[in-house]
Design a protein around this motif. Structure first.
Motif, mmCIF file in Angstrom:
data_model
loop_
_atom_site.group_PDB
_atom_site.id
_atom_site.type_symbol
_atom_site.label_atom_id
_atom_site.label_comp_id
_atom_site.label_asym_id
_atom_site.label_seq_id
_atom_site.Cartn_x
_atom_site.Cartn_y
_atom_site.Cartn_z
ATOM 1 N N UNK A 180 0.822 -1.210 0.000
ATOM 2 C CA UNK A 180 0.000 0.000 0.000
ATOM 3 C C UNK A 180 0.853 1.256 0.000
ATOM 4 N N UNK A 181 0.331 2.334 -0.599
ATOM 5 C CA UNK A 181 1.004 3.631 -0.579
ATOM 6 C C UNK A 181 0.603 4.322 0.732
ATOM 7 N N UNK A 182 1.186 3.836 1.836
ATOM 8 C CA UNK A 182 0.754 4.263 3.169
ATOM 9 C C UNK A 182 0.851 5.778 3.390
ATOM 10 N N UNK A 183 1.978 6.445 2.999
ATOM 11 C CA UNK A 183 2.042 7.895 3.227
ATOM 12 C C UNK A 183 0.891 8.654 2.551
ATOM 13 N N UNK A 184 0.546 8.205 1.333
ATOM 14 C CA UNK A 184 -0.531 8.878 0.607
ATOM 15 C C UNK A 184 -1.888 8.595 1.232
ATOM 16 N N UNK A 185 -2.115 7.334 1.628
ATOM 17 C CA UNK A 185 -3.386 6.975 2.251
ATOM 18 C C UNK A 185 -3.546 7.749 3.563
ATOM 19 N N UNK A 186 -2.470 7.813 4.350
ATOM 20 C CA UNK A 186 -2.516 8.527 5.630
ATOM 21 C C UNK A 186 -2.794 10.011 5.401
ATOM 22 N N UNK A 187 -2.090 10.587 4.445
ATOM 23 C CA UNK A 187 -2.242 12.006 4.156
ATOM 24 C C UNK A 187 -3.666 12.329 3.708
ATOM 25 N N UNK A 188 -4.205 11.451 2.868
ATOM 26 C CA UNK A 188 -5.551 11.653 2.358
ATOM 27 C C UNK A 188 -6.590 11.486 3.473
ATOM 28 N N UNK A 189 -6.343 10.521 4.377
ATOM 29 C CA UNK A 189 -7.279 10.292 5.483
ATOM 30 C C UNK A 189 -7.321 11.503 6.401
ATOM 31 N N UNK B 203 2.086 10.663 12.578
ATOM 32 C CA UNK B 203 0.709 10.318 12.219
ATOM 33 C C UNK B 203 0.687 9.096 11.309
ATOM 34 N N UNK B 204 1.554 9.100 10.275
ATOM 35 C CA UNK B 204 1.590 7.997 9.310
ATOM 36 C C UNK B 204 1.891 6.670 10.001
ATOM 37 N N UNK B 205 2.837 6.701 10.945
ATOM 38 C CA UNK B 205 3.201 5.482 11.651
ATOM 39 C C UNK B 205 2.052 4.995 12.549
ATOM 40 N N UNK B 206 1.407 5.923 13.280
ATOM 41 C CA UNK B 206 0.278 5.545 14.147
ATOM 42 C C UNK B 206 -0.894 5.046 13.298
ATOM 43 N N UNK C 204 -13.635 12.947 11.829
ATOM 44 C CA UNK C 204 -14.506 13.004 13.013
ATOM 45 C C UNK C 204 -13.673 12.901 14.292
ATOM 46 N N UNK C 205 -12.636 12.057 14.271
ATOM 47 C CA UNK C 205 -11.767 11.915 15.453
ATOM 48 C C UNK C 205 -11.044 13.224 15.749
ATOM 49 N N UNK C 206 -10.586 13.872 14.666
ATOM 50 C CA UNK C 206 -9.863 15.128 14.829
ATOM 51 C C UNK C 206 -10.798 16.226 15.371
ATOM 52 N N UNK C 207 -12.019 16.274 14.854
ATOM 53 C CA UNK C 207 -13.018 17.244 15.335
ATOM 54 C C UNK C 207 -13.270 17.072 16.831
ATOM 55 N N UNK C 208 -13.391 15.807 17.236
ATOM 56 C CA UNK C 208 -13.670 15.504 18.648
ATOM 57 C C UNK C 208 -12.533 15.966 19.559
ATOM 58 N N UNK C 209 -11.319 16.076 18.984
ATOM 59 C CA UNK C 209 -10.163 16.502 19.774
ATOM 60 C C UNK C 209 -9.805 17.945 19.482
ATOM 61 N N UNK D 59 -1.730 10.381 19.457
ATOM 62 C CA UNK D 59 -1.606 9.604 20.693
ATOM 63 C C UNK D 59 -2.753 8.588 20.806
ATOM 64 N N UNK D 60 -3.980 9.033 20.484
ATOM 65 C CA UNK D 60 -5.139 8.134 20.605
ATOM 66 C C UNK D 60 -5.160 7.073 19.507
ATOM 67 N N UNK D 61 -4.656 7.452 18.326
ATOM 68 C CA UNK D 61 -4.645 6.530 17.190
ATOM 69 C C UNK D 61 -3.747 5.321 17.466
ATOM 70 N N UNK D 62 -2.736 5.527 18.312
ATOM 71 C CA UNK D 62 -1.814 4.431 18.641
ATOM 72 C C UNK D 62 -2.520 3.311 19.381
#
Lengths: 259, 200
Positions: free
Chosen positions: B70-79, B95-98, B180-185, B194-197
């Motif tokens: 998978x193109x993880x950096x791109x998927x993470x960035x897009x998410x 963020x990408x690693x978590x 939605x997770x980011x909005x909640x924080x 931290x929470x994504x880990x």
């Protein structure tokens, strides 16, 4: 004993349909999520989630652990068997003669060898898998726009078009031609089938409803995407992936400029 | 004139022949290349779901597969969406690693339902600027369902950047979820990391 005709209901339906289609609103940009009733939908979502927590989830777990799998399968088979006349009628309305024939054969095989739908030899022995359709699909084939997203109390995620189709499916089930209590019969058998699905796909449902940060938004996305996928399978597969083009370009925009 | 022309064209032909023989990578990803990539990925996934390993061990395997194909950096960035633009490069790395671990746990759970099943690539086709590789997942006692991988070489290597299960896009669904997770924080990326880990 008089036979209840479905014709007057159908005439009424056409009126509802015309009203519904002309009332269907469309998003400004195609591909955008069109949810002008989000505030009301979210209330409805909270109600549905509550109903799931106190009733459907525990009931489906009880149903799944108490009733043996073969019995559950048979009850679900009956529910989908009783939906077959409706499927055939809608295949005809969609002009899909191949599917109409396919589902008619299914109905004949499962009525006889399948003992009135308790078993599904059409799938297991004849390779005629279920190809369910309803009036919502027919409206889509006829070119009606999906309209606004709706989350209906108890019935769950829908759109203006799909809710119209659902109402038509319930009110004008051609099963009424075979039995005076067609509508009631279909409703009664669909209940164990709903519990069975909630049980079989329990982990997926739980992950959407209880493990996501915004279960309303997740459910909406799941519903709209899978509907588009189902419908494009009937028309053109190309449509389903068009939204990813923009997303893709946006994703990659500037990211590899340094290369 | 004539001989000059033919000599030049012979030179060009020879040069391109050498280029072809030297096995330089093709400029655009072909349908066959995309299909063979996903065939390999699917083979690895099938091995994991039928390995009989514990859930924890499987999540580790899934994360390795996700990072490899998978193109993880791109998927993470897009998410992460638009907030990715204002994030620092250290934040993006964290963020990408978590995110990669979160995805492996979340979708690993789903893939664990595939135990005893098989995913099989059926066909591939070009969709505008990328390739779609279609597969069927056959699970015991369930109707088969469609899985599609979107593959591109835009990252420099052939990688998938989205996965569709019965038309439901993993990328779109994670954009909504991470948003939605980011909005909640309150838009705090460090809190999200931290929470994504632990999430998924």
């Amino acid at each position: 004993m008089k036979h209840r005709s479905i014709l007057p209901t159908r005439a009424g339906l056409v009126a509802v349909l015309i009203a519904a289609i002309s009332g269907c609103s469309t998003p400004e940009n195609p591909g955008d999520i069109h949810d002008p009733y989000e505030r009301i939908n979210r209330v409805s979502h909270a109600v549905n989630k509550g109903a799931d927590r106190v009733f459907f989830k525990p009931a489906s777990e009880g149903y799944g652990s108490i009733v043996p799998k073969p019995v559950r399968s048979s009850l679900s088979n009956v529910a989908s068997y009783l939906d077959t006349p409706r499927t055939v009628m809608n295949d005809v309305l969609q002009g899909n003669i191949e599917n109409a024939g396919h589902s008619t054969f299914r109905f004949v095989i499962n009525s006889t060898i399948g003992v009135f739908g308790l078993f599904d030899p059409a799938t297991s022995d004849f390779g005629l898998e279920e190809r369910e359709t309803g009036f919502a699909d027919t409206l889509a084939v006829w070119g009606a726009p999906a309209g606004a997203y709706l989350e209906l109390p108890l019935f769950g995620p829908s759109t203006e078009r799909d809710a119209t189709g659902l109402a038509a499916d319930i009110l004008a089930n051609p099963l009424s031609v075979f039995s005076d209590h067609g509508t009631e019969l279909a409703a009664a058998t669909s209940f164990p089938s709903v519990l069975n699905s909630r049980h079989e796909f329990g982990d997926t449902v739980d992950s959407i409803l209880y493990e996501s940060a915004d279960s309303y938004a997740q459910l909406r996305l799941y519903y709209l995407d899978s509907r588009q996928f189902e419908l494009s399978g009937q028309t053109s597969a190309e449509n389903a992936f068009a939204p990813y083009e923009d997303l893709y370009e946006e994703v990659y925009e500037g990211l590899y400029d340094g290369f | 004139m004539d001989s000059d022309f033919s000599r030049r064209s012979a030179l060009i032909c020879g040069a391109s022949g050498i280029l072809a023989l030297s096995g330089l990578p093709a400029l655009a990803l072909t349908t066959d290349e995309a299909a063979s990539l996903i065939n390999k990925a699917v083979g690895d996934i099938n091995k994991v779901i039928n390995s009989g390993k514990s859930a924890g061990a499987m999540y580790g395997d899934f994360e390795r597969i996700f990072r490899r194909y998978g193109d993880v950096p791109t998927i993470a960035r897009s998410a992460l969406g638009p907030p990715a633009r204002s994030a620092s490069s250290a934040q993006m790395r964290a963020f990408t690693s978590a995110f990669s671990g979160y995805m492996a746990r979340k979708y690993g759970k789903r893939f664990r339902e595939f135990i005893g099943g098989q995913i099989k690539v059926t066909d591939a086709r070009k969709v505008k600027s990328f390739q779609e590789v279609r597969a069927t997942a056959k699970l015991q006692g369930r109707a088969p369902f469609a899985v599609s991988f979107m593959v591109s070489d835009r990252s420099g290597t052939d990688k998938f950047f989205d996965l569709l299960i019965e038309g439901i896009s993993l990328l779109k669904s994670e954009r909504a979820e991470i948003g939605a997770m980011l909005d909640k924080r309150g838009g705090n990326i460090d809190k999200l990391i931290a929470d994504l880990k632990r999430a998924g």
